[in-house]
Design a protein around this motif. Structure first.
Motif, PDB file in Angstrom:
ATOM      1  N   SER A  85      11.420   5.830   0.493  1.00 51.67           N
ATOM      2  CA  SER A  85      10.500   4.800   0.958  1.00 51.67           C
ATOM      3  C   SER A  85      10.051   3.958  -0.219  1.00 51.67           C
ATOM      4  CB  SER A  85       9.281   5.435   1.648  1.00 51.67           C
ATOM      5  OG  SER A  85       8.579   6.289   0.763  1.00 51.67           O
ATOM      6  N   ASN A  86       9.335   2.884   0.090  1.00 51.98           N
ATOM      7  CA  ASN A  86       8.737   2.049  -0.939  1.00 51.98           C
ATOM      8  C   ASN A  86       7.488   1.398  -0.352  1.00 51.98           C
ATOM      9  OD1 ASN A  86       8.365   0.883  -3.448  1.00 51.98           O
ATOM     10  ND2 ASN A  86      10.445   0.066  -3.573  1.00 51.98           N
ATOM     11  N   THR A  87       6.716   0.773  -1.211  1.00 52.45           N
ATOM     12  CA  THR A  87       5.446   0.192  -0.798  1.00 52.45           C
ATOM     13  C   THR A  87       5.659  -1.063   0.041  1.00 52.45           C
ATOM     14  OG1 THR A  87       4.466   1.033  -2.833  1.00 52.45           O
ATOM     15  CG2 THR A  87       3.203  -0.610  -1.621  1.00 52.45           C
ATOM     16  N   ALA A  88       4.881  -1.184   1.101  1.00 52.05           N
ATOM     17  CA  ALA A  88       4.928  -2.354   1.976  1.00 52.05           C
ATOM     18  C   ALA A  88       3.526  -2.924   2.124  1.00 52.05           C
ATOM     19  CB  ALA A  88       5.488  -1.978   3.349  1.00 52.05           C
ATOM     20  N   LEU A  89       3.467  -4.212   2.431  1.00 54.80           N
ATOM     21  CA  LEU A  89       2.208  -4.893   2.709  1.00 54.80           C
ATOM     22  C   LEU A  89       2.286  -5.496   4.108  1.00 54.80           C
ATOM     23  CD1 LEU A  89      -0.560  -6.013   1.563  1.00 54.80           C
ATOM     24  CD2 LEU A  89       0.717  -8.114   1.078  1.00 54.80           C
ATOM     25  N   MET A  90       1.284  -5.239   4.924  1.00 54.58           N
ATOM     26  CA  MET A  90       1.213  -5.798   6.274  1.00 54.58           C
ATOM     27  C   MET A  90      -0.177  -6.375   6.495  1.00 54.58           C
ATOM     28  SD  MET A  90       0.507  -2.560   8.817  1.00 54.58           S
ATOM     29  CE  MET A  90      -0.280  -3.633  10.018  1.00 54.58           C
ATOM     30  N   ARG A  91      -0.333  -7.096   7.599  1.00 58.49           N
ATOM     31  CA  ARG A  91      -1.666  -7.501   8.024  1.00 58.49           C
ATOM     32  C   ARG A  91      -1.751  -7.395   9.542  1.00 58.49           C
ATOM     33  NH1 ARG A  91      -2.583 -14.091   7.628  1.00 58.49           N
ATOM     34  NH2 ARG A  91      -0.948 -14.717   9.098  1.00 58.49           N
ATOM     35  N   ALA A  92      -2.972  -7.283  10.030  1.00 52.75           N
ATOM     36  CA  ALA A  92      -3.221  -7.189  11.464  1.00 52.75           C
ATOM     37  C   ALA A  92      -4.625  -7.697  11.741  1.00 52.75           C
ATOM     38  CB  ALA A  92      -3.069  -5.750  11.950  1.00 52.75           C
ATOM     39  N   GLN A  93      -4.886  -7.955  13.002  1.00 49.18           N
ATOM     40  CA  GLN A  93      -6.233  -8.302  13.418  1.00 49.18           C
ATOM     41  C   GLN A  93      -6.857  -7.114  14.137  1.00 49.18           C
ATOM     42  OE1 GLN A  93      -4.990 -11.965  15.492  1.00 49.18           O
ATOM     43  NE2 GLN A  93      -6.210 -13.118  14.008  1.00 49.18           N
ATOM     44  N   LEU A  94      -8.167  -7.008  14.048  1.00 44.69           N
ATOM     45  CA  LEU A  94      -8.875  -5.895  14.663  1.00 44.69           C
ATOM     46  C   LEU A  94      -9.330  -6.262  16.065  1.00 44.69           C
ATOM     47  CD1 LEU A  94     -11.117  -4.744  11.683  1.00 44.69           C
ATOM     48  CD2 LEU A  94      -9.340  -3.369  12.766  1.00 44.69           C
ATOM     49  N   SER A  95      -9.276  -5.288  16.961  1.00 45.00           N
ATOM     50  CA  SER A  95      -9.850  -5.488  18.284  1.00 45.00           C
ATOM     51  C   SER A  95     -11.364  -5.656  18.154  1.00 45.00           C
ATOM     52  CB  SER A  95      -9.524  -4.293  19.185  1.00 45.00           C
ATOM     53  OG  SER A  95     -10.061  -3.103  18.627  1.00 45.00           O
ATOM     54  N   ASP A  96     -11.986  -6.124  19.205  1.00 43.39           N
ATOM     55  CA  ASP A  96     -13.426  -6.399  19.157  1.00 43.39           C
ATOM     56  C   ASP A  96     -14.250  -5.165  18.806  1.00 43.39           C
ATOM     57  OD1 ASP A  96     -12.973  -9.036  19.775  1.00 43.39           O
ATOM     58  OD2 ASP A  96     -13.394  -8.805  21.923  1.00 43.39           O
ATOM     59  N   ASP A  97     -13.773  -3.990  19.229  1.00 41.22           N
ATOM     60  CA  ASP A  97     -14.518  -2.765  18.922  1.00 41.22           C
ATOM     61  C   ASP A  97     -14.021  -2.098  17.635  1.00 41.22           C
ATOM     62  OD1 ASP A  97     -12.079  -1.753  19.701  1.00 41.22           O
ATOM     63  OD2 ASP A  97     -12.866  -0.476  21.299  1.00 41.22           O
TER      64      ASP A  97
END
Length: 382
Positions: free
Chosen positions: A128-140
């Motif tokens: 494996s190797n290092t990855a960068l991701m992004r996401a948005q959070l649900s309201d809660d």
């Protein structure tokens, strides 16, 4: 004759690098540090996290916490009950790899994203190797939505060490993150065609900036911002002075504090103040032309972890200081900075434990993630 702006910028940058290289390097022995007494106590707020790699405060007082083994937790304000956050990708929790850093950020459209670094097997059946991701959070705040992979280091490795990885943002819409040398010091850090031993710069949506330093160099990884790193695990961008600070683990001796600049080679493993864990030498060089010397180095190694610049009024003695923790010797170091130098360094909270992560909450309190102890909050003693 007038020079193009890019040429002037590169000339100024080169001159700055030359000045930095010529600066004497301060050697720090942790045993000689003055103690800065604080009238505080560390209060347990969540005990169930074993390796709390990162703590990210939310505006409403909640905390997001990454457990390295692969769980993302939500700790609601004024609660000690952890809730698992769903929506993570597959994570390779192996050795020093797993679920790593967290960083909340508003993009140029004022949409809020949580950026996450982790070890990923994508691209290979093994390693494996290092990855960068992004996401948005649900309201809660209990679910990751609209997840996007931004970058994944190539050349997966089955070695379990030196994944990095911290995440910071500057004031111009760029995100920076680190990948350690992955235990291949003689292969990755000095080779611009390979991931590992680098700090990277992307647009906040993952695009490669057109002015990255190696964008036009054949076969070089275009996301690279700086190279010659061993394992950067603390980063902070000072927006007031536009100074990018980072520290990284040396081997036995030679943990480094660096100022990160575009296109600069930080020398690993050609130059180092450290030796092999066995005590044998792997280089005779402490400095070399074309390679950036650190601002300071810790010898013996302290195993530095996260970085936190304190702005809270709750800690008058710490306000305006940069904190970084020693995992090896169970204390936190408080640094006074001025014009790219460390003018004074103190020891605080000696014996607190193996501090992995640091954060300043929306409530102004400092939170500590301590291996084997969970999350603690620093509160004034009455």
């Amino acid at each position: 004759m007038f020079l193009p702006i890019k040429t002037i910028a590169k000339t100024v940058s080169t001159a700055l690098i030359a000045v930095l290289v010529s600066m004497p390097v301060a050697a720090v022995d942790y045993k000689t540090l003055d103690v800065l007494p604080l009238n505080v106590k560390a209060v347990n707020v969540a005990k169930e996290v074993n390796i709390p790699w990162a703590i990210e405060p939310l505006a409403n007082g909640d905390l997001l916490i990454s457990e390295r083994t692969g769980t993302l937790y939500l700790l609601p304000k004024n609660s000690s009950n952890l809730t698992k956050v769903s929506g993570l990708p597959q994570i390779d929790a192996n050795g020093q790899g797993g679920l790593l850093d967290l960083a909340l950020h508003n993009d140029s459209n004022n949409s809020q994203w949580i950026y996450i670094s982790y070890s990923s097997k994508t691209g290979s059946k093994s390693g494996s190797n290092t990855a960068l991701m992004r996401a948005q959070l649900s309201d809660d705040h209990t679910q990751l939505l609209n997840t996007q992979m931004l970058y994944k280091g190539e050349h997966n490795s089955t070695k379990g060490q030196h994944y990095g990885s911290r995440i910071v943002f500057d004031d111009e819409g760029y995100v920076y993150f680190s990948i350690g040398d992955r235990g291949a010091r003689n292969i990755n850090p000095q080779d611009l065609t390979r991931d590992g031993g680098k700090i990277y710069r992307l647009h906040e949506d993952g695009r490669i900036p057109s002015d990255n330093p190696f964008i036009d160099q054949k076969n070089a990884k275009p996301a690279i911002w700086s190279y010659g790193h061993r394992n950067p695990q603390g980063m902070w961008f000072d927006k007031a002075t536009r100074t990018f600070w980072s520290h990284e683990h040396g081997p036995r001796g030679g943990d480094e504090l660096n100022i990160i600049n575009s296109g600069v080679n930080y020398g690993w493993p050609v130059v180092s103040y450290g030796v092999n864990y066995s005590g044998t030498s792997f280089t005779d060089l402490h400095e070399k032309d074309g390679m950036q010397s650190p601002v300071l180095h810790w010898t013996p190694s302290i195993a530095p972890s996260d970085m936190l610049y304190v702005t809270s009024d709750k800690y008058p003695k710490l306000k305006g200081k940069l904190l970084l923790a020693s995992m090896k010797f169970s204390f936190i170091s408080a640094l006074e900075l001025s014009k790219g130098k460390v003018v004074k360094q103190y020891k605080i909270l000696d014996g607190i434990g193996r501090v992995r992560s640091l954060a300043q909450g929306a409530d102004g309190y400092i939170y500590l993630g301590i291996d084997g102890q969970g999350i603690k909050r620093l509160e004034p003693k009455l």
